[in-house]
Design a protein around this motif. Structure first.
Motif, PDB file in Angstrom:
ATOM      1  N   ARG A 257       0.804  -1.229   0.000  1.00 50.68           N
ATOM      2  CA  ARG A 257       0.000   0.000   0.000  1.00 50.68           C
ATOM      3  C   ARG A 257       0.839   1.282   0.000  1.00 50.68           C
ATOM      4  NH1 ARG A 257      -1.293  -2.183   5.229  1.00 50.68           N
ATOM      5  NH2 ARG A 257      -0.173  -0.979   6.816  1.00 50.68           N
ATOM      6  N   ASN A 258       2.153   1.154   0.259  1.00 47.31           N
ATOM      7  CA  ASN A 258       3.004   2.337   0.225  1.00 47.31           C
ATOM      8  C   ASN A 258       3.882   2.256  -1.021  1.00 47.31           C
ATOM      9  OD1 ASN A 258       2.692   3.899   2.966  1.00 47.31           O
ATOM     10  ND2 ASN A 258       2.671   1.731   3.489  1.00 47.31           N
ATOM     11  N   GLY A 259       3.476   2.987  -2.031  1.00 50.20           N
ATOM     12  CA  GLY A 259       4.116   2.889  -3.344  1.00 50.20           C
ATOM     13  C   GLY A 259       5.614   3.132  -3.323  1.00 50.20           C
ATOM     14  N   ASN A 260       6.097   3.949  -2.369  1.00 43.23           N
ATOM     15  CA  ASN A 260       7.540   4.273  -2.385  1.00 43.23           C
ATOM     16  C   ASN A 260       8.366   3.352  -1.475  1.00 43.23           C
ATOM     17  OD1 ASN A 260       6.436   5.360  -0.053  1.00 43.23           O
ATOM     18  ND2 ASN A 260       7.869   7.090   0.011  1.00 43.23           N
ATOM     19  N   TRP A 261       7.723   2.340  -0.871  1.00 41.67           N
ATOM     20  CA  TRP A 261       8.503   1.397  -0.050  1.00 41.67           C
ATOM     21  C   TRP A 261       9.110   0.344  -0.971  1.00 41.67           C
ATOM     22  CZ3 TRP A 261       6.062  -0.079   5.349  1.00 41.67           C
ATOM     23  CH2 TRP A 261       5.829   1.094   6.074  1.00 41.67           C
ATOM     24  N   ASN A 262      10.407   0.161  -0.807  1.00 40.71           N
ATOM     25  CA  ASN A 262      11.132  -0.692  -1.733  1.00 40.71           C
ATOM     26  C   ASN A 262      11.832  -1.802  -0.953  1.00 40.71           C
ATOM     27  OD1 ASN A 262      12.641  -1.578  -3.922  1.00 40.71           O
ATOM     28  ND2 ASN A 262      14.243  -0.015  -3.604  1.00 40.71           N
ATOM     29  N   LEU A 263      11.366  -3.043  -1.157  1.00 41.16           N
ATOM     30  CA  LEU A 263      11.955  -4.182  -0.453  1.00 41.16           C
ATOM     31  C   LEU A 263      13.244  -4.583  -1.169  1.00 41.16           C
ATOM     32  CD1 LEU A 263      10.974  -5.588   2.054  1.00 41.16           C
ATOM     33  CD2 LEU A 263       9.605  -7.128   0.629  1.00 41.16           C
ATOM     34  N   LEU A 264      14.392  -4.231  -0.569  1.00 38.09           N
ATOM     35  CA  LEU A 264      15.683  -4.546  -1.209  1.00 38.09           C
ATOM     36  C   LEU A 264      15.989  -6.033  -1.146  1.00 38.09           C
ATOM     37  CD1 LEU A 264      18.041  -1.794   0.285  1.00 38.09           C
ATOM     38  CD2 LEU A 264      17.146  -1.894  -2.045  1.00 38.09           C
ATOM     39  N   ALA A 265      15.650  -6.650   0.000  1.00 34.04           N
ATOM     40  CA  ALA A 265      15.961  -8.086   0.168  1.00 34.04           C
ATOM     41  C   ALA A 265      15.102  -8.676   1.263  1.00 34.04           C
ATOM     42  CB  ALA A 265      17.435  -8.250   0.539  1.00 34.04           C
ATOM     43  N   GLN A 266      14.766  -9.956   1.110  1.00 32.17           N
ATOM     44  CA  GLN A 266      14.115 -10.727   2.178  1.00 32.17           C
ATOM     45  C   GLN A 266      15.050 -11.883   2.490  1.00 32.17           C
ATOM     46  OE1 GLN A 266      10.067 -11.443   0.624  1.00 32.17           O
ATOM     47  NE2 GLN A 266       9.277 -10.525   2.502  1.00 32.17           N
ATOM     48  N   LEU A 267      15.514 -11.940   3.737  1.00 32.85           N
ATOM     49  CA  LEU A 267      16.535 -12.926   4.104  1.00 32.85           C
ATOM     50  C   LEU A 267      16.000 -13.830   5.206  1.00 32.85           C
ATOM     51  CD1 LEU A 267      19.411 -10.284   4.507  1.00 32.85           C
ATOM     52  CD2 LEU A 267      18.861 -11.566   2.430  1.00 32.85           C
ATOM     53  N   ASP A 268      16.534 -15.048   5.261  1.00 32.30           N
ATOM     54  CA  ASP A 268      16.108 -15.991   6.301  1.00 32.30           C
ATOM     55  C   ASP A 268      17.075 -15.906   7.487  1.00 32.30           C
ATOM     56  OD1 ASP A 268      15.346 -18.112   7.864  1.00 32.30           O
ATOM     57  OD2 ASP A 268      16.001 -19.671   6.464  1.00 32.30           O
ATOM     58  N   GLY A 269      16.607 -15.365   8.593  1.00 30.86           N
ATOM     59  CA  GLY A 269      17.450 -15.251   9.789  1.00 30.86           C
ATOM     60  C   GLY A 269      17.153 -16.331  10.816  1.00 30.86           C
ATOM     61  N   ASP A 270      16.077 -17.097  10.611  1.00 30.39           N
ATOM     62  CA  ASP A 270      15.710 -18.231  11.466  1.00 30.39           C
ATOM     63  C   ASP A 270      15.634 -17.862  12.959  1.00 30.39           C
ATOM     64  OD1 ASP A 270      14.876 -20.831  11.726  1.00 30.39           O
ATOM     65  OD2 ASP A 270      16.890 -21.687  11.805  1.00 30.39           O
ATOM     66  N   PHE A 271      15.367 -16.630  13.243  1.00 32.40           N
ATOM     67  CA  PHE A 271      15.245 -16.122  14.618  1.00 32.40           C
ATOM     68  C   PHE A 271      16.564 -16.174  15.402  1.00 32.40           C
ATOM     69  CE2 PHE A 271      10.493 -17.188  14.370  1.00 32.40           C
ATOM     70  CZ  PHE A 271      10.106 -15.855  14.316  1.00 32.40           C
ATOM     71  N   THR A 272      17.701 -16.388  14.708  1.00 35.02           N
ATOM     72  CA  THR A 272      18.951 -16.440  15.480  1.00 35.02           C
ATOM     73  C   THR A 272      19.892 -15.307  15.080  1.00 35.02           C
ATOM     74  OG1 THR A 272      20.278 -17.826  13.999  1.00 35.02           O
ATOM     75  CG2 THR A 272      18.793 -18.987  15.515  1.00 35.02           C
ATOM     76  N   GLN A 273      20.740 -14.978  16.045  1.00 37.90           N
ATOM     77  CA  GLN A 273      21.709 -13.905  15.861  1.00 37.90           C
ATOM     78  C   GLN A 273      22.784 -14.340  14.851  1.00 37.90           C
ATOM     79  OE1 GLN A 273      22.910 -12.328  19.580  1.00 37.90           O
ATOM     80  NE2 GLN A 273      24.692 -11.254  18.780  1.00 37.90           N
ATOM     81  N   ALA A 274      23.285 -15.578  15.013  1.00 32.85           N
ATOM     82  CA  ALA A 274      24.408 -16.033  14.180  1.00 32.85           C
ATOM     83  C   ALA A 274      24.013 -16.096  12.697  1.00 32.85           C
ATOM     84  CB  ALA A 274      24.868 -17.411  14.648  1.00 32.85           C
ATOM     85  N   LYS A 275      22.839 -16.674  12.434  1.00 35.92           N
ATOM     86  CA  LYS A 275      22.432 -16.811  11.028  1.00 35.92           C
ATOM     87  C   LYS A 275      22.167 -15.426  10.427  1.00 35.92           C
ATOM     88  CE  LYS A 275      19.884 -19.340   7.761  1.00 35.92           C
ATOM     89  NZ  LYS A 275      18.794 -20.229   7.493  1.00 35.92           N
ATOM     90  N   THR A 276      21.542 -14.558  11.215  1.00 33.65           N
ATOM     91  CA  THR A 276      21.238 -13.224  10.685  1.00 33.65           C
ATOM     92  C   THR A 276      22.523 -12.458  10.373  1.00 33.65           C
ATOM     93  OG1 THR A 276      19.185 -13.173  11.920  1.00 33.65           O
ATOM     94  CG2 THR A 276      20.020 -11.060  11.166  1.00 33.65           C
ATOM     95  N   TYR A 277      23.495 -12.583  11.259  1.00 36.01           N
ATOM     96  CA  TYR A 277      24.767 -11.892  11.000  1.00 36.01           C
ATOM     97  C   TYR A 277      25.329 -12.329   9.640  1.00 36.01           C
ATOM     98  CZ  TYR A 277      29.682 -10.769  11.128  1.00 36.01           C
ATOM     99  OH  TYR A 277      30.930 -10.311  10.782  1.00 36.01           O
ATOM    100  N   GLU A 278      25.311 -13.645   9.404  1.00 43.66           N
ATOM    101  CA  GLU A 278      25.864 -14.166   8.142  1.00 43.66           C
ATOM    102  C   GLU A 278      25.099 -13.664   6.918  1.00 43.66           C
ATOM    103  OE1 GLU A 278      26.023 -18.454   7.922  1.00 43.66           O
ATOM    104  OE2 GLU A 278      27.148 -18.473   9.813  1.00 43.66           O
ATOM    105  N   VAL A 279      23.756 -13.804   6.961  1.00 42.47           N
ATOM    106  CA  VAL A 279      22.991 -13.433   5.756  1.00 42.47           C
ATOM    107  C   VAL A 279      23.035 -11.924   5.530  1.00 42.47           C
ATOM    108  CG1 VAL A 279      21.473 -15.462   5.732  1.00 42.47           C
ATOM    109  CG2 VAL A 279      20.740 -13.426   6.969  1.00 42.47           C
TER     110      VAL A 279
END
Ligand code: AHR
Length: 328
Positions: free
Chosen positions: A189-211
């Protein structure tokens, strides 16, 4: 219910033994209620607090025998644990389902064995209604709505694109589905919002840091980032580490990191200005789970859902006292 009758019967026997002048054998108290609890794992600070809350609620002093199983993030381990609880003929099963699908068979088995299942934290597929007695936890879509409403306000006057990186939680979990659905609807609904990336962080700090690190290293030179929408606090910590290592400025004049949970560490990061917004998600579900079970013991039918009341935090709302007083 059955246990109450048994206890009354024992008391009656005791009285008649007294009346007959015999030395009565003292019953040691009402029998314990056996709970088989299948926990997902220990992927986040939230999860650790959730397990603690359950263990504190289901103690012997409170009248319970708790069989606690940690599935180490694997649904097959959860299914095996539930089957074992059925064989052990526990009185109640408390299940935190890792994802929404794949539960029909084992829930049907619990039902056939006459063991009520209480879902805690996340949900199972809507069509399995009737295979569980009650659900207690958060309305994850509503949490996501709190976050996107704040984002819409903050960026309402943005002239250019609002660039967003989205770090998702465990795919197929109610927490991921609800928080993701709120963001995706807002992007629509917000035309100017731009999703650069959707990443899988699996709810963890370590995986999110990597991705996050890989994502940042592959962005076109000069690519601006306005928001990093993380689906829990631990993901936010991993994302912040990757951003800071690459020299990004966080906060008011930089990248707005959004997070969910509001653990003590999450709130501290928020007070320091590294997280712009934290949406609360209450892990302290043990006392409510015990209340629901006590009600069922008295023969009161439970409600289908019990939702926690949750709020948002921004840096200006936070003080050290408030953080210290936080229970998780
Ligand atoms: O299902 C609740 C979510 O799961 C929490 O936000 C997250 O921290 C946890 O791992």
């Amino acid at each position: 219910m059955k246990r109450n009758l048994l206890w009354a019967l024992l008391a009656l026997l005791l009285l008649s033994a007294c009346a007959a002048g015999r030395e009565p054998e003292e019953p040691s108290g009402p029998p314990l209620i056996t709970i088989g609890l299948s926990q997902i794992g220990a992927e986040s600070d939230w999860r650790v607090a959730n397990s603690e809350s359950m263990k504190e609620a289901f103690t012997e002093e409170n009248g319970y025998r708790l069989l606690f199983d940690d599935a180490r993030q694997m649904q097959e381990n959860q299914i095996t644990a539930v089957r074992k609880f059925i064989q052990q003929r526990v009185d109640y099963i408390v299940l935190m389902p890792i994802s929404e699908t794949g539960w029909e068979g084992v829930l049907q088995e619990a039902r056939n064995a006459g063991i009520p299942v209480i879902l805690a934290d996340r949900m199972v597929d809507a069509e399995l209604e009737g295979l569980y007695a009650a659900h207690i936890g958060s309305d994850f879509r509503a949490e996501g709505e709190l976050a996107v409403r704040w984002m819409e306000e903050r960026y309402q006057d943005a002239e250019g694109p609002v660039n967003i990186i989205h770090i998702q939680g465990t795919y197929g979990s109610t927490a991921q589905l609800g928080r993701t659905a709120a963001l995706e609807a807002a992007v629509e609904r917000n035309g100017n919002w731009n999703l650069l990336a959707q990443l899988d962080g699996d709810f963890t700090q370590a995986k999110t840091y990597e991705v996050m690190r890989d994502c940042l290293d592959n962005l076109p030179v000069g690519q601006g980032i306005d928001i990093v929408y993380c689906e829990n606090d631990n993901e936010a910590f991993g994302a912040i580490q990757a951003l800071e290592e690459r020299g990004y400025v966080l906060g008011e004049d930089g990248v707005a990191v959004i997070s969910f949970d509001a653990t003590r560490n999450g709130l501290r990061s928020c007070m320091e200005g590294k997280i712009a917004l934290v949406v609360e998600c209450d892990p302290l579900l043990g006392p409510l789970a015990a209340r629901v079970i006590q009600g069922m013991e008295r023969g009161e039918p439970p409600e289908e859902h019990y939702y926690a009341q949750e709020r948002i935090f921004t840096p200006d709302m936070l003080t050290e006292e408030l953080i210290q007083a936080r229970e998780y």
